[in-house]
Design a protein around this motif. Structure first.
Motif, PDB file in Angstrom:
ATOM      1  N   LEU A 279       0.845  -1.200   0.000  1.00 22.49           N
ATOM      2  CA  LEU A 279       0.000   0.000   0.000  1.00 22.49           C
ATOM      3  C   LEU A 279       0.879   1.249   0.000  1.00 22.49           C
ATOM      4  CD1 LEU A 279      -2.829  -1.156   2.455  1.00 22.49           C
ATOM      5  CD2 LEU A 279      -2.791  -1.211  -0.053  1.00 22.49           C
ATOM      6  N   LYS A 280       1.975   1.206   0.798  1.00 22.42           N
ATOM      7  CA  LYS A 280       2.914   2.340   0.769  1.00 22.42           C
ATOM      8  C   LYS A 280       3.522   2.469  -0.630  1.00 22.42           C
ATOM      9  CE  LYS A 280       5.747   3.169   4.299  1.00 22.42           C
ATOM     10  NZ  LYS A 280       6.919   3.297   5.213  1.00 22.42           N
ATOM     11  N   TRP A 281       3.889   1.311  -1.194  1.00 22.55           N
ATOM     12  CA  TRP A 281       4.531   1.369  -2.515  1.00 22.55           C
ATOM     13  C   TRP A 281       3.577   1.940  -3.571  1.00 22.55           C
ATOM     14  CZ3 TRP A 281       9.094   2.140  -3.950  1.00 22.55           C
ATOM     15  CH2 TRP A 281       9.452   2.004  -5.283  1.00 22.55           C
TER      16      TRP A 281
ATOM     17  N   VAL B 189      17.606   3.921   2.521  1.00 20.04           N
ATOM     18  CA  VAL B 189      18.116   4.019   3.892  1.00 20.04           C
ATOM     19  C   VAL B 189      17.041   3.526   4.863  1.00 20.04           C
ATOM     20  CG1 VAL B 189      18.878   5.653   5.670  1.00 20.04           C
ATOM     21  CG2 VAL B 189      19.642   5.932   3.291  1.00 20.04           C
ATOM     22  N   GLY B 190      17.405   2.551   5.714  1.00 23.87           N
ATOM     23  CA  GLY B 190      16.412   1.962   6.618  1.00 23.87           C
ATOM     24  C   GLY B 190      15.474   1.068   5.824  1.00 23.87           C
ATOM     25  N   CYS B 191      16.087   0.192   5.016  1.00 23.32           N
ATOM     26  CA  CYS B 191      15.327  -0.576   4.011  1.00 23.32           C
ATOM     27  C   CYS B 191      14.599  -1.770   4.608  1.00 23.32           C
ATOM     28  CB  CYS B 191      16.275  -1.059   2.920  1.00 23.32           C
ATOM     29  SG  CYS B 191      17.489  -2.237   3.559  1.00 23.32           S
TER      30      CYS B 191
ATOM     31  N   ILE C 199      20.305  -0.175   3.108  1.00 25.82           N
ATOM     32  CA  ILE C 199      21.088  -0.317   4.344  1.00 25.82           C
ATOM     33  C   ILE C 199      20.136  -0.355   5.516  1.00 25.82           C
ATOM     34  CG2 ILE C 199      23.230   0.734   3.487  1.00 25.82           C
ATOM     35  CD1 ILE C 199      22.373   3.289   5.117  1.00 25.82           C
ATOM     36  N   ASP C 200      20.442  -1.234   6.463  1.00 23.82           N
ATOM     37  CA  ASP C 200      19.635  -1.314   7.681  1.00 23.82           C
ATOM     38  C   ASP C 200      20.484  -1.988   8.767  1.00 23.82           C
ATOM     39  OD1 ASP C 200      16.269  -1.205   8.130  1.00 23.82           O
ATOM     40  OD2 ASP C 200      17.539  -2.090   9.685  1.00 23.82           O
ATOM     41  N   PRO C 201      20.584  -1.350   9.941  1.00 23.15           N
ATOM     42  CA  PRO C 201      21.440  -1.938  10.981  1.00 23.15           C
ATOM     43  C   PRO C 201      20.891  -3.218  11.598  1.00 23.15           C
ATOM     44  CG  PRO C 201      20.388   0.099  11.764  1.00 23.15           C
ATOM     45  CD  PRO C 201      20.053  -0.031  10.315  1.00 23.15           C
TER      46      PRO C 201
HETATM   47  C1  LIG Z   1      10.039   1.996  10.590  1.00 23.21           C
HETATM   48  S1  LIG Z   1      11.265   1.073   9.772  1.00 23.21           S
HETATM   49  C2  LIG Z   1      10.948   1.525   8.089  1.00 23.21           C
HETATM   50  C3  LIG Z   1      11.240   0.416   7.116  1.00 23.21           C
HETATM   51  C4  LIG Z   1      10.889   0.730   5.667  1.00 23.21           C
HETATM   52  N1  LIG Z   1      11.783   1.734   5.101  1.00 23.21           N
HETATM   53  C5  LIG Z   1       9.468   1.152   5.520  1.00 23.21           C
HETATM   54  O1  LIG Z   1       9.235   2.310   5.158  1.00 23.21           O
HETATM   55  O2  LIG Z   1       8.575   0.352   5.757  1.00 23.21           O
HETATM   56  C6  LIG Z   1      12.745   1.969  10.122  1.00 23.21           C
HETATM   57  C7  LIG Z   1      14.013   1.210   9.742  1.00 23.21           C
HETATM   58  O3  LIG Z   1      15.117   2.092   9.820  1.00 23.21           O
HETATM   59  C8  LIG Z   1      16.223   1.380  10.326  1.00 23.21           C
HETATM   60  N2  LIG Z   1      17.148   2.377  10.877  1.00 23.21           N
HETATM   61  C9  LIG Z   1      17.114   2.966  12.091  1.00 23.21           C
HETATM   62  N3  LIG Z   1      18.140   3.814  12.239  1.00 23.21           N
HETATM   63  C10 LIG Z   1      18.836   3.776  11.072  1.00 23.21           C
HETATM   64  C11 LIG Z   1      20.036   4.434  10.617  1.00 23.21           C
HETATM   65  N4  LIG Z   1      20.679   5.272  11.396  1.00 23.21           N
HETATM   66  N5  LIG Z   1      20.481   4.170   9.373  1.00 23.21           N
HETATM   67  C12 LIG Z   1      19.810   3.286   8.581  1.00 23.21           C
HETATM   68  N6  LIG Z   1      18.681   2.631   8.975  1.00 23.21           N
HETATM   69  C13 LIG Z   1      18.208   2.875  10.206  1.00 23.21           C
HETATM   70  C14 LIG Z   1      15.600   0.432  11.355  1.00 23.21           C
HETATM   71  O4  LIG Z   1      16.429  -0.689  11.625  1.00 23.21           O
HETATM   72  C15 LIG Z   1      14.297   0.049  10.673  1.00 23.21           C
HETATM   73  O5  LIG Z   1      14.389  -1.136   9.923  1.00 23.21           O
END
Ligand SMILES: C[S@@+](CC[C@H](N)C(=O)[O-])C[C@H]1O[C@@H](n2cnc3c(N)ncnc32)[C@H](O)[C@@H]1O
Length: 311
Positions: free
Chosen positions: A97-99, A120-122, A142-144
């Motif tokens: 839905l977001k996509w 970022v934060g994938c 990237i995702d930690p």
């Molecule tokens: C709420 S999720 C969003 C996931 C996806 N992008 C989405 O929109 O559904 C936030 C993500 O950001 C990652 N995250 C948090 N801090 C981050 C950072 N400093 N750099 C990269 N990713 C990060 C988290 O591990 C998490 O998977």
């Protein structure tokens, strides 16, 4: 070693040597259990892969129970959905839905054609597959979170497509030696204590003709919200920006022309508990007597999608 690194050699000066440490028990006590779950996945006779609303790996396995058990060893599955042969991984989020909101923008559709993408934060890389389908040439996510990196490896193991890579890095760890045509940051900025720093780092990763695609919780009021404690049960939300603050931060970071693509209230159809994410979800975060409010008394989650150009 989960990752081969030949295909990411172009990421000059990226801390590739950290990957084995990040994806190890030294960094996360659960890692061995997750790795064993990944490792227990059975062979699949893959006949087709489809990067549609449900990212689907068509095929057969003689051992469906091991497939279910292996995938369930990597709970919670938050972003998706995915289908592995007959097994539907019905994730907490209907990320499709977001996509579809992202794809409603002609500017994003055009920018994705042939693009190099940084996401970022994938999470587990769900959107990366959708980006490839939309015409991106390659996606580096990237995702930690080691768990989300391993979930991506489960898909990658069957899809065997190196164009969508997920690496266990934070944005703050990336050098600025490589730049990307499209830089996505979806669902991250409100977790950051310093949102302008986050935007400046995104800017530094964006190529001169590139596009920022930012998605965030938004405070649909004049002022940004700095929650006192939790927001919608989440403990790590530092700021839910107002649109005017957000646009001004985007411009301060150097981007031009911030433009709203979409604003949507999050529904319990889009975010809900399932057997693949059985903890509390949005329904438990809303005031039972007034779903316009969170249980803490703040505005219920609304999300906005914004684009901005580097030049
Ligand atoms: C709420 S999720 C969003 C996931 C996806 N992008 C989405 O929109 O559904 C936030 C993500 O950001 C990652 N995250 C948090 N801090 C981050 C950072 N400093 N750099 C990269 N990713 C990060 C988290 O591990 C998490 O998977």
């Amino acid at each position: 070693m989960l990752h081969t690194t030949e295909h990411i050699k172009h990421l000059k000066d990226w801390p590739i040597e950290l990957i084995p440490l990040r994806l190890s028990s030294k960094q996360n006590g659960n890692f061995e259990r997750w790795y064993n779950a990944y490792d227990s996945l059975p062979d699949l006779n893959v006949t087709n892969v489809l990067f549609g609303d449900t990212v689907t790996i068509e095929g057969e396995t003689r051992d469906e129970q091991s497939l279910v058990d292996g995938l369930k060893g990597l709970l919670p599955w938050r972003k998706g959905p995915f289908r592995f042969a007959n097994v539907l991984v019905d994730t907490e989020w209907r990320s499709d839905l977001k996509w579809s909101r992202v794809m409603s923008s002609k500017a994003i559709r055009q920018a994705l054609e042939g693009a190099s993408v940084l996401d970022v934060g994938c999470g587990n890389g769900y959107f990366g597959w959708r980006m490839l389908k939309a015409g991106a040439q390659s996606v580096i996510g990237i995702d930690p979170s080691a768990l989300f990196c391993l979930q991506h490896q489960c898909v990658e193991r069957y899809v065997q497509d190196k164009r969508n890579t997920v690496l266990p890095f934070k944005l703050e760890e990336l050098p600025t030696t490589v730049q990307f045509d499209c830089v996505f940051s979806m669902g991250v900025i409100y977790h950051r204590r310093d949102p302008i720093d986050h935007l400046t780092r995104l800017y530094d990763q964006t190529s001169s003709s590139g596009l920022l695609i930012l998605e965030t919780l938004i405070h649909d009021q004049k002022n940004s919200l700095y929650p006192d404690g939790r927001y919608a049960r989440m403990g790590n939300v530092w700021c839910v920006p107002s649109e005017s603050d957000l646009f001004s931060w985007i411009e301060k970071a150097g981007y031009k022309d911030p433009t709203k693509v979409d604003i949507t209230k999050t529904t319990t159809q889009e975010q809900r508990a399932t057997e693949w994410m059985s903890f509390e979800s949005l329904a438990n975060a809303l005031n039972p007597n007034n779903p316009q409010l969170t249980i803490e008394g703040y505005q219920a989650p609304i999300r906005e999608l914004i684009i901005a150009r580097k030049e």
